[in-house]
Write a protein that holds these residues in place. Structure first.
Motif, short mmCIF file in Angstrom:
data_model
loop_
_atom_site.label_atom_id
_atom_site.label_comp_id
_atom_site.label_asym_id
_atom_site.label_seq_id
_atom_site.Cartn_x
_atom_site.Cartn_y
_atom_site.Cartn_z
N GLY A 304 0.81 -1.22 0.00
CA GLY A 304 0.00 0.00 0.00
C GLY A 304 0.84 1.27 0.00
O GLY A 304 2.01 1.27 0.39
N ILE A 305 0.21 2.37 -0.44
CA ILE A 305 0.92 3.63 -0.58
C ILE A 305 1.48 4.12 0.76
O ILE A 305 2.66 4.49 0.85
CB ILE A 305 -0.02 4.69 -1.19
CG1 ILE A 305 -0.29 4.37 -2.66
CG2 ILE A 305 0.57 6.08 -1.05
CD1 ILE A 305 -1.28 5.31 -3.31
N LEU A 306 0.66 4.11 1.80
CA LEU A 306 1.12 4.59 3.10
C LEU A 306 2.28 3.75 3.62
O LEU A 306 3.23 4.28 4.21
CB LEU A 306 -0.04 4.59 4.10
CG LEU A 306 -1.16 5.61 3.84
CD1 LEU A 306 -2.25 5.48 4.88
CD2 LEU A 306 -0.61 7.04 3.83
N PHE A 307 2.20 2.44 3.40
CA PHE A 307 3.27 1.55 3.84
C PHE A 307 4.57 1.88 3.10
O PHE A 307 5.65 1.94 3.69
CB PHE A 307 2.88 0.09 3.61
CG PHE A 307 3.91 -0.90 4.11
CD1 PHE A 307 3.95 -1.25 5.44
CD2 PHE A 307 4.83 -1.46 3.24
CE1 PHE A 307 4.90 -2.15 5.91
CE2 PHE A 307 5.78 -2.35 3.69
CZ PHE A 307 5.81 -2.71 5.03
N GLN A 308 4.47 2.12 1.78
CA GLN A 308 5.66 2.46 1.01
C GLN A 308 6.26 3.79 1.47
O GLN A 308 7.49 3.91 1.61
CB GLN A 308 5.30 2.55 -0.47
CG GLN A 308 5.00 1.22 -1.13
CD GLN A 308 4.83 1.40 -2.63
OE1 GLN A 308 5.79 1.65 -3.34
NE2 GLN A 308 3.60 1.28 -3.10
#
Length: 678
Positions: A304-308
């Protein structure tokens, strides 16, 4: 050195750093509109400021090494007096690009502009930090002043965070420039007071200078590490910024996060040795490189974007803590302080040169992050060898760096779906081909980073079918289908994409596109057929649309479509009241302006509506929901008959807005962030 003196010097160092980081976004507000609001403008500005910082540090080092103490003071006070006498740092409009060469790669024009208008004050402010720390050493009888470097970076961080949240929303552009000029004058007074205090202690300065000449020379390996460690940190800062802001999440102000992390690592490592533990951060570095390797291997199915974002931010923090922590471990005796800071600035400038100038020439994609991580592993390995750390750790870090390079191999390969990739000052473009084995679904897509700028069906029976944000039921689709459909029209388009608007062209129509990126026109003509297939007469004007329209005689457009606001680098100068006045000069009295305002993070409709209200225009909003291409188009016109068409009557019932319109002097993205709407 008494407490009042410490406070005086601390306040001066803090103020110089604060002003340095305030002038960067301020001058950007002036010149961004002239060069299309592209992210490359910020990169060019960053490059200029890094080079000027290097020159300032070189002046400080040369001054301490070769000039007598009182000569240093007189020279620097004279520089301060010249800066304080400056009336304004606002650049002249004569610097606007005029020729095609100025548009294709305006880096050198931007550097020259900055050198003339803010070069001297930035140079003087840059030199003040190391120079004052050398003077502090004299007053404190040789004590190390490295915590003042942490204080300096704290001022930089505060300036960075306060500008978009406080300064820009509260003050217009001219007021910001005036406040900064007065701030520079106040700083000049503080620095002069420090100079007077230092003047009284020239004997101590002479004694310390003699000690510096008799101390043993610094080994070349240490000089090399003083340069290499900050160079890799600077490279990683810019590379992670590009990765996060272009490839992962196109979110306004997200560029602040990596720079804040970078400055925080300087603050912590130079504040105290307790913040950096070699053992702990060696383990964390190994883990960070493993995580980076995993991310590269998972490029086809990323998390996911936030994780990246969190992972890349943590990666940058760990790498910068190790790089800057090792740098502090290698800091010299205070008598060689200015030479140490000079190499830090040289390394930072080298990283900026690599990412800002060399990488766009050497690579067609963003490979700087992978190379920066590999360089990080190798440089830390070199620092480990120089400091006598265990050979096992050295071998492990090098092995992980090599493993990271191997994991990045797919980035240097070519996907079967990738037809073409190009890179310019304005970013990375790519053309992708999908379902070529299935003629009915065969299509090509143009992308700028991760933003889709056009899709075309390639089967002859479907090539003339409008797609994405230009489908027949979208705002622009309705305008092009309904407005004077039975007579020849003159249509303007700000932003070319693949030229989808040309699909709506009929014999006798003239379509004139304005496009700032030459690579976009190349991709549209070489890999798509919208322009070639159109029965209309199609032309493309290269350059910033607003600058081009300012120079042209009235074009008498029946329809003017603006499509330049889908990404992070929203060109504010195309949405100000002054910009809409230019559009109206080129529009027939009953013509229509259509503005594509689809944006996941910004609510631009109130901005457009406020400009329309001020100029006496009827404003409508057409929403189109057909995933994944949901679109919002704002329509502005004085044509009452057009607003009463059955297909558009409901759209023109958009409620009035109370917010002020954006102007060239006052505009802030912060106020239109989703969740922060005014």
């Amino acid at each position: 050195m008494g407490r009042p003196s410490i406070v005086l010097f601390g306040a001066t160092v803090f103020t110089s750093a604060f002003l340095l980081f305030q002038v960067q976004p301020l001058i950007g507000r002036y010149i961004l509109p002239w060069f299309g609001g592209a992210p490359g403008v910020w990169t060019a500005c960053m490059l200029f400021f890094q080079i000027t910082l290097l020159l300032g540090y070189a002046y400080a080092d040369a001054s301490i090494r070769w000039l007598r103490p009182r000569t240093q003071i007189v020279l620097h006070v004279a520089l301060l007096a010249v800066c304080a006498a400056m009336v304004s740092i606002a650049p002249s409009a004569a610097w606007k690009p005029r020729a095609t060469a100025d548009v294709a790669n305006p880096t050198w024009r931007i550097l020259a502009l900055l050198a003339i208008h803010v070069g001297l004050p930035f140079f003087t402010l840059s030199a003040t930090g190391p120079l004052l720390q050398a003077w502090i050493t004299r007053l404190s009888n040789g004590a190390a002043p490295y915590r003042f470097y942490a204080l300096s970076n704290t001022g930089s961080l505060l300036a960075l965070l306060s500008y978009p949240v406080v300064i820009e929303p509260l003050l217009d552009r001219s007021a910001q420039a005036g406040a900064w000029t007065w701030g520079l004058r106040g700083f000049a007074l503080l620095c002069t007071a420090c100079a007077v205090l230092t003047w009284r202690h020239t004997r101590a300065a002479i004694r310390l200078a003699r000690l510096a000449r008799t101390s043993p020379p610094t080994p070349l390996t240490r000089w090399a590490l003083w340069f290499a460690l900050p160079a890799v940190a600077s490279t990683l800062l810019l590379a992670v910024t590009g990765k996060i802001c272009q490839d992962i999440a196109v979110v306004p102000f997200l560029w602040v996060l990596p720079l804040s992390i970078y400055l925080l690592s300087f603050i912590l490592t130079f504040d105290s040795d307790r913040w950096y533990s070699r053992g702990l951060f060696s383990v964390l570095l190994v883990m960070a490189l493993c995580a980076a390797t995993w991310l590269q291997l998972a490029a086809d199915s990323p998390p996911g974007i936030l994780f990246q974002i969190a992972l890349y931010s943590l990666l940058l923090l760990i790498c910068c803590m190790v790089l800057h922590g090792e740098l502090v471990m290698l800091r010299p005796d205070p008598s060689r302080l200015t030479g140490f800071y000079l190499m830090i600035a040289a390394g930072g400038a080298a990283g900026g040169l690599f990412v800002g100038l060399l990488a766009p020439i050497l690579f067609t994609d963003n490979h700087e992050l992978v190379m920066g991580l590999l360089a990080c592993a190798l440089v830390i390995a070199g620092a480990a060898f120089a400091s006598g750390r265990p050979l096992l750790q050295l071998t492990t870090i090098i092995a992980l760096g090599l493993a990271l390079t191997l994991a990045a191999e797919p980035l240097f390969g070519r996907s079967n779906d990738l037809l073409w990739r190009g890179r310019s000052f304005y970013g990375t473009l790519s053309v992708w081909e999908h379902d070529r084995q299935n003629p009915a679904e065969h299509r090509r897509v143009l992308r700028h980073g991760e933003i889709t700028h056009g899709t075309q069906w390639m089967h002859p029976s479907r090539r003339a079918q409008p797609t994405t944000y230009y489908q027949s039921n979208t705002g622009i689709g309705l305008v092009l289908s309904l407005f004077r459909a039975d007579s020849p029209r003159h249509i303007g388009g700000v932003g070319l994409g693949i030229g989808t608007i040309a699909i709506y062209g009929k014999p006798g129509d003239r379509i004139r596109f304005y496009e700032i990126n030459p690579l976009v026109e190349r991709a549209a003509r070489d890999y798509f057929t919208c322009i070639a297939d159109s029965p209309a007469q199609v032309s493309v004007v290269l350059g910033d649309a607003r600058v081009s329209l300012e120079l042209e005689p009235p074009q008498q457009f029946d329809i003017l479509a603006l499509d330049a606001f889908s990404g992070d680098a929203v060109p504010i100068h195309l949405l100000t009241r002054e910009a809409f006045e230019i559009y109206l000069r080129h529009l027939v009295p009953d013509g229509v302006i259509a503005v594509h305002i689809s944006n996941r993070h910004l609510d631009l409709m109130p901005v457009v509506a406020a400009a329309g209200r001020d100029l006496g225009l009827r404003v409508g909003l057409v929403l189109f929901a057909d995933k994944p291409f949901e679109s919002e188009w704002a329509l502005l016109t004085r044509n009452e008959r057009f607003t009463q068409l059955d297909e558009l009557r409901d759209a023109f019932r958009y409620p009035p807005v109370s917010r002020p319109a954006w102007t060239d002097e006052s505009a802030s993205l912060w106020s239109v962030l989703a969740g922060n709407r005014q």
